[in-house]
Design a protein around this motif. Structure first.
Motif, short mmCIF file in Angstrom:
data_model
loop_
_atom_site.label_atom_id
_atom_site.label_comp_id
_atom_site.label_asym_id
_atom_site.label_seq_id
_atom_site.Cartn_x
_atom_site.Cartn_y
_atom_site.Cartn_z
N GLU A 217 0.85 -1.21 0.00
CA GLU A 217 0.00 0.00 0.00
C GLU A 217 0.88 1.25 0.00
O GLU A 217 0.65 2.20 -0.76
CB GLU A 217 -0.92 0.02 1.24
N LYS B 120 0.89 9.12 -10.26
CA LYS B 120 -0.03 8.48 -11.21
C LYS B 120 0.16 9.00 -12.63
O LYS B 120 0.45 10.19 -12.78
CB LYS B 120 -1.48 8.73 -10.77
N PRO B 121 -0.05 8.25 -13.69
CA PRO B 121 -0.28 6.81 -13.63
C PRO B 121 0.97 6.09 -13.12
O PRO B 121 2.08 6.39 -13.54
CB PRO B 121 -0.59 6.43 -15.09
N THR C 264 -2.62 -5.56 -8.09
CA THR C 264 -3.94 -5.26 -8.67
C THR C 264 -4.92 -4.79 -7.59
O THR C 264 -5.93 -4.17 -7.92
CB THR C 264 -4.52 -6.47 -9.44
N THR C 265 -4.61 -5.04 -6.33
CA THR C 265 -5.50 -4.54 -5.27
C THR C 265 -5.20 -3.07 -4.93
O THR C 265 -6.06 -2.39 -4.39
CB THR C 265 -5.39 -5.38 -3.97
N PHE D 215 -3.32 -0.86 -7.28
CA PHE D 215 -3.17 -0.03 -8.47
C PHE D 215 -4.55 0.29 -9.05
O PHE D 215 -5.55 -0.34 -8.71
CB PHE D 215 -2.31 -0.75 -9.52
N GLU D 216 -4.58 1.27 -9.98
CA GLU D 216 -5.85 1.72 -10.57
C GLU D 216 -5.78 1.61 -12.09
O GLU D 216 -4.68 1.53 -12.65
CB GLU D 216 -6.08 3.19 -10.20
N PRO D 217 -6.96 1.65 -12.76
CA PRO D 217 -6.94 1.62 -14.22
C PRO D 217 -6.00 2.69 -14.78
O PRO D 217 -5.96 3.82 -14.27
CB PRO D 217 -8.40 1.91 -14.59
N ASP E 288 -2.73 2.46 -14.67
CA ASP E 288 -1.40 2.18 -14.12
C ASP E 288 -0.75 1.05 -14.93
O ASP E 288 -1.42 0.33 -15.68
CB ASP E 288 -1.51 1.76 -12.65
N THR F 218 -8.86 -5.55 -15.39
CA THR F 218 -9.00 -4.59 -14.30
C THR F 218 -8.75 -3.16 -14.78
O THR F 218 -8.88 -2.22 -14.00
CB THR F 218 -7.97 -4.89 -13.18
N ILE G 43 -5.87 -2.14 -15.70
CA ILE G 43 -4.44 -1.88 -15.48
C ILE G 43 -3.68 -2.47 -16.67
O ILE G 43 -4.04 -3.52 -17.19
CB ILE G 43 -3.96 -2.52 -14.15
#
Ligand code: NAP
Length: 482
Positions: free
Chosen positions: A61, A69-70, A91-92, A94-96, A98, A121, A123
């Motif tokens: 985290e 970002k990205p 994947t938990t 990160f965001e689209p 990335d 996801t 990503i």
């Protein structure tokens, strides 16, 4: 929570990851976030390399939060389950948009699977082959990224900044989508196996044929390195042969156990070639030569089997050495030709738009098979992008034509002397098979038709035929194949 300040992150602080992170940190404009499963390794890297200015995290985290970002993160962990574990974590957090890059030695079919799953996801996932070992990771590797064109836009400039440079050009190119990068890295390693085996056979023939010492053979390799064989592998071969063991005073090569290890990428190249139906016989022989070497019980049991009954002598040592040099060059051309055939077949099978000339270019620096010779491959594909076999390009045809008499003499000598030369001789057989007007495959088709009614085609008529072998042996036209 850490403040977002790093433009690139590296996960995995073993030798490859920490060196790649240091390489990134040394380039203008980069701030590098780092993370490793065991936090003590991260701490050790931070304290050992304060000049890198790493932004270190002890949780995934925190790592994600430290990236601007990205976000872009390169995974350099143990290939396989380790890679999957880190991807699941990323994947938990990160965001689209990335980007996750896997720089490990993944099997390309795993990369295809991972890319598909991660893409869902939003990503981006990029499987990037990285070659050059730990020194390459630190000073500039050859990088073979796959993945989407969109990811390449962001990632390209960063990878170009850390890649090796050959003749002014960075040794990185967008190879193709999803698993294309890891596929090409796999072929690189397969070619590397063949190249190493060929060099080893050349050494063995010269040593046993002329009685020269490893140090004398080192000088021969140094000389060869000034000509068309110039390459990193020839250069390091001379270094290894020149090395004297401090404990015994013997050449080091004589005190190393003669059982070659393997990490599996050569075997992947051959397994994939079998699936694609591509004869990569030189690479296969190199993989099998390592397997044979590593079977001490079988070798001990066979050690009293008879060799040639007549003695083999080399009359003119200099002429023999030159023959071996030419045989090495011709066999090397075959190994590369076979490797590129596999790239062509893989690209077709998986719909990758791979530019063969560009692949040869990015192998000119940073990686283990780096060599001048790769320029000739780029030129061949630039001249004729649809080249059906590299060995048929004019430069290579000329080179092999000039070398072939010497090549044949060497293979004959090896057989007469009882010196194993699996890569030299299989390459020559491949060459002769490829150039043959007629192959005994016609007889094989006859046999297949005899026992299995598998049918055959005729040289003088369209269609598929079957002989009624257990009937009156007349020929009928067959409509379906078996
Ligand atoms: P490695 O020995 O292959 O792997 C060790 C690293 O993986 C450590 O950071 C370890 O973390 C991490 N790791 C293992 N399992 C994990 C898991 N389940 N979850 C999270 N992290 C895990 O390291 P390497 O030699 O530096 O190679 C890294 C990658 O580069 C590999 O894929 C390798 O095939 C590839 N590669 C290596 C070379 C080379 O010359 N060595 C060349 C090209 C490519 P811990 O510290 O917590 O155990």
């Amino acid at each position: 929570m850490a403040q977002a300040q790093a433009n690139i992150g590296v996960i995995g602080m073993a030798v490859m990851g920490s060196n790649l992170a240091r390489n990134l940190a040394s380039r203008e404009g980069n701030t590098v976030a780092i993370y490793n499963r065991s936090a003590e390794k991260t701490r050790a890297v931070v304290s050992e390399f304060p000049e890198a200015g790493f932004v270190a995290s002890e949780s995934i985290e925190e790592f994600a939060a430290s990236l601007v970002k990205p976000r872009t993160a390169i995974i350099m962990v143990k290939a396989g389950a380790g890679t999957d574990a880190v991807i699941n974590q990323l994947t938990t957090v990160f965001e689209p948009g990335d980007i996750i890059v896997d720089g490990g030695n993944a099997l390309f079919t795993d990369t295809i699977r991972r890319e598909k799953a991660v893409r869902e996801t939003g990503i981006n996932f990029v499987g990037a082959g990285i070659s050059g070992g730990e020194e390459g990771a630190l000073k500039g590797p050859s990088i073979m990224p796959g993945g989407s064109a969109e990811a390449w836009e962001t990632l390209g400039p960063i990878l170009k900044s850390i890649a090796a440079v050959a003749e002014g050009e960075p040794c990185v190119t967008h190879v193709g989508t999803d698993g294309a990068g890891h596929f090409v890295k796999m072929i690189h390693n397969g070619i590397e196996y063949a190249d190493m085996q060929l060099i080893a056979e050349a050494y063995d023939l010269i040593r046993r044929g002329t009685g020269k010492s490893p140090a004398e053979i080192a000088d021969i390799f140094t000389e060869w390195n000034k000509g068309e064989l110039e390459s990193y592998l020839i250069e390091i071969t001379a270094e290894v042969l020149r090395q004297v063991d401090a404990k015994t005073g013997q050449p080091l090569v004589d005190v190393i156990v003669d059982q070659a290890g393997a990490k599996g990428t050569g075997a992947w190249t051959v397994q994939t070639a079998l699936d694609l139906g591509i004869p990569v016989s030189g690479i296969a022989e190199a993989v099998f030569a390592r397997s044979l070497s590593s079977k001490p019980a079988q070798r001990a049991a066979a050690s009293s089997l008879p060799g040639p009954s007549s003695e083999w002598t080399v009359d003119d040592a200099d002429a023999f050495v030159e023959d071996v040099r030419q045989a090495l060059y011709a066999s090397k051309i075959i190994a590369y030709s076979q490797g590129f055939d596999e790239i062509v077949a893989g690209a077709e099978e998986y719909n990758w738009d791979i530019k063969k000339g560009d692949i040869a270019k990015i192998w000119r620096g940073g990686c283990i098979i780096r060599a001048q010779f790769l320029n000739r491959i780029t030129e061949a594909y630039d001249e004729n992008p649809g080249l059906v076999a590299l060995v048929t390009a004019p430069y290579f045809t000329d080179a092999v034509s000039q070398a072939q008499d010497a090549w044949r003499r060497v293979v004959v000598a090896a057989a007469q002397a009882g010196i194993p030369s699996p890569a030299f001789s299989s390459s020559l057989s491949y060459y002769d098979g490829l150039r043959a007007d007629r192959l005994p495959a016609a007889l094989v088709q006859g046999q297949r038709d005899f026992f299995g009614a598998h049918t055959y085609r005729r040289v003088d008529a369209e269609g598929t035929f079957h002989t009624l072998w257990s009937g009156d042996r007349s020929e009928i036209e067959a409509t379906d194949t078996h």
